[in-house]
Design a protein around this motif. Structure first.
Motif, short mmCIF file in Angstrom:
data_model
loop_
_atom_site.label_atom_id
_atom_site.label_comp_id
_atom_site.label_asym_id
_atom_site.label_seq_id
_atom_site.Cartn_x
_atom_site.Cartn_y
_atom_site.Cartn_z
N VAL A 172 0.85 -1.19 0.00
CA VAL A 172 0.00 0.00 0.00
C VAL A 172 0.89 1.24 0.00
O VAL A 172 1.84 1.34 0.77
CB VAL A 172 -0.93 0.01 1.23
N LYS A 174 0.19 5.49 -0.19
CA LYS A 174 -0.78 6.60 -0.24
C LYS A 174 -2.20 6.07 -0.41
O LYS A 174 -2.96 6.52 -1.28
CB LYS A 174 -0.42 7.56 -1.38
N ASN A 175 -2.56 5.08 0.37
CA ASN A 175 -3.92 4.54 0.45
C ASN A 175 -4.36 3.72 -0.77
O ASN A 175 -5.54 3.40 -0.91
CB ASN A 175 -4.94 5.66 0.69
N SER A 176 -3.45 3.38 -1.65
CA SER A 176 -3.78 2.48 -2.76
C SER A 176 -2.59 1.57 -3.02
O SER A 176 -1.47 1.84 -2.58
CB SER A 176 -4.15 3.27 -4.02
#
Length: 387
Positions: A172, A174-176
């Motif tokens: 993961v 930055k949230n992706s």
């Protein structure tokens, strides 16, 4: 007696890497062998899109094929310049050289072992021209490069970004997940440790439909199947519209890779637990510096540093039955690249210094508690006697 000792050594050896056999592996392979499911490559590509969150995913018969295919899709030509780390697996500059293009090597950071972004910017500035085409980045041990910075530089200097995310599959950022954004093309390999791979397999990921279509066409000999709407799909009529390669993945390889992908999260959690155990067991041992990985790290590799006499330390570990590796051999120390580009030993001082110290310990999801403890005990034993 010698045969008995050798046999005992093999039994007690901890391999550097073992591939996983997951709960659906045998079932999916039997599906292919029994002809009850011949769509495993399509299923793998679809699953990969769902897991990573990418727009297009194209399977290949190896990670190296995916790298070469990416360069074909971007239409690299003779004399083009492509910037990459000096601390990278040879498949990257090798693919560049097959276009008679030129790799521009950049030194690394001493902590992450990834490409040094300040030196990357200097290389971009120095090599500005119409021939400067791309940056190729990788994430050593799954430690992700600052992708925002990379893409800002790419936009400023009008170059493409190819990202080898083999060691960051499932990471993961930055949230992706890595591969869902930033790079023009992201590449993955299902055989990160090639010497022990059961199968070979790669994946090319992009958000650009034109790149995807061109890569898909080149992947199988540049062939385009003709379709006739009046009589249905005539799949035995084809045209050759470009020069291509044979880079498509087999159904058997896809079956194995699909089962592996389904267990990605559990495999990452298992590696994290092993990495945390190593850190707990090996803290404060003389001669050994442990990695400082963040909590979200996926432990694709567990890289330690030995303060002196690394080769002796590695040989002593092997005598204890512990198989190790080094990531990576700086390319300016290899015969071909040293001679081709007239590079000197101290041209990349950080990579040289790091190479003389680093050592990768065994880490894979199926490691047993006994194997983990054997590695820890061996490192402690060798360190205590190391001079």
């Amino acid at each position: 007696m010698a045969d008995i000792l050798e046999e005992q050594s093999v039994v007690n050896r901890v391999e550097f890497f073992k591939p996983n056999i997951n709960k659906n592996t045998s079932k999916y392979i039997e599906d292919v062998l029994n002809f009850t499911d011949t769509k495993k490559t399509e299923q793998l590509e679809q699953k990969f899109k769902e897991v990573i969150g990418c727009e297009y995913a194209l399977s290949t018969n190896s990670g190296s094929s995916a790298m070469h295919l990416a360069m074909c899709a971007l239409d690299f030509k003779r004399g083009d310049k492509i910037i990459c780390s000096i601390n990278i697996f040879p498949s990257t500059p090798e693919a560049v050289r097959h276009f008679d293009a030129e790799p521009i090597f950049v030194d690394i950071e001493d902590k992450s072992y990834n490409i040094d972004l300040k030196k990357l910017e200097i290389a971009l500035e120095k090599n500005q021209s119409k021939k400067l085409k791309a940056i190729i980045i990788s994430h050593v041990a799954g430690d992700v490069v600052n992708l925002e910075k990379i893409y800002l530089l790419a936009n400023r200097y009008n170059v493409k970004v190819i990202q080898d995310a083999t060691n960051a599959m499932g990471r993961v950022y930055k949230n992706s997940l890595v591969g869902s954004a930033y790079a023009d093309i992201t590449l993955f390999s299902f055989s990160p440790n090639l010497c022990n791979g059961i199968v070979n397999g790669g994946m090319l990921v992009t958000a650009d439909e034109n790149i995807y279509k061109r890569a898909k066409m080149i992947r199988f000999h540049g062939m385009k199947v003709s379709k006739n709407s009046n009589f249905g799909n005539i799949d035995y009529i084809y045209d050759v519209v470009d020069i291509g390669w044979k880079y498509d993945m087999s159904q058997l390889h896809a079956a194995y890779c699909l089962a592996e992908l389904e267990d990605l999260d559990s495999n990452i959690e298992a590696r994290r637990a092993i990495g945390e155990k190593y850190t707990e067991c090996l803290s404060n041992i003389k001669h050994v510096k442990l990695p400082d990985y963040p909590s979200e790290h996926i432990y694709s590799q567990y890289i330690i540093q030995i303060d002196k006499n690394r080769d002796h330390f590695a040989n002593e570990l092997k005598k204890e039955g512990i198989e190790i590796s080094v990531h990576y051999m700086p390319l300016h120390l290899t015969e071909y690249y040293k001679a081709k580009y007239n590079m000197k030993v101290f041209d990349f001082a950080v990579a040289l210094s790091v190479f003389q110290k680093v050592l990768s310990l065994p880490i894979y999801a199926s490691m047993s508690e006994k194997e983990i403890q054997r590695v820890c005990d061996a490192v402690k034993k060798v360190a205590s006697a190391h001079v």
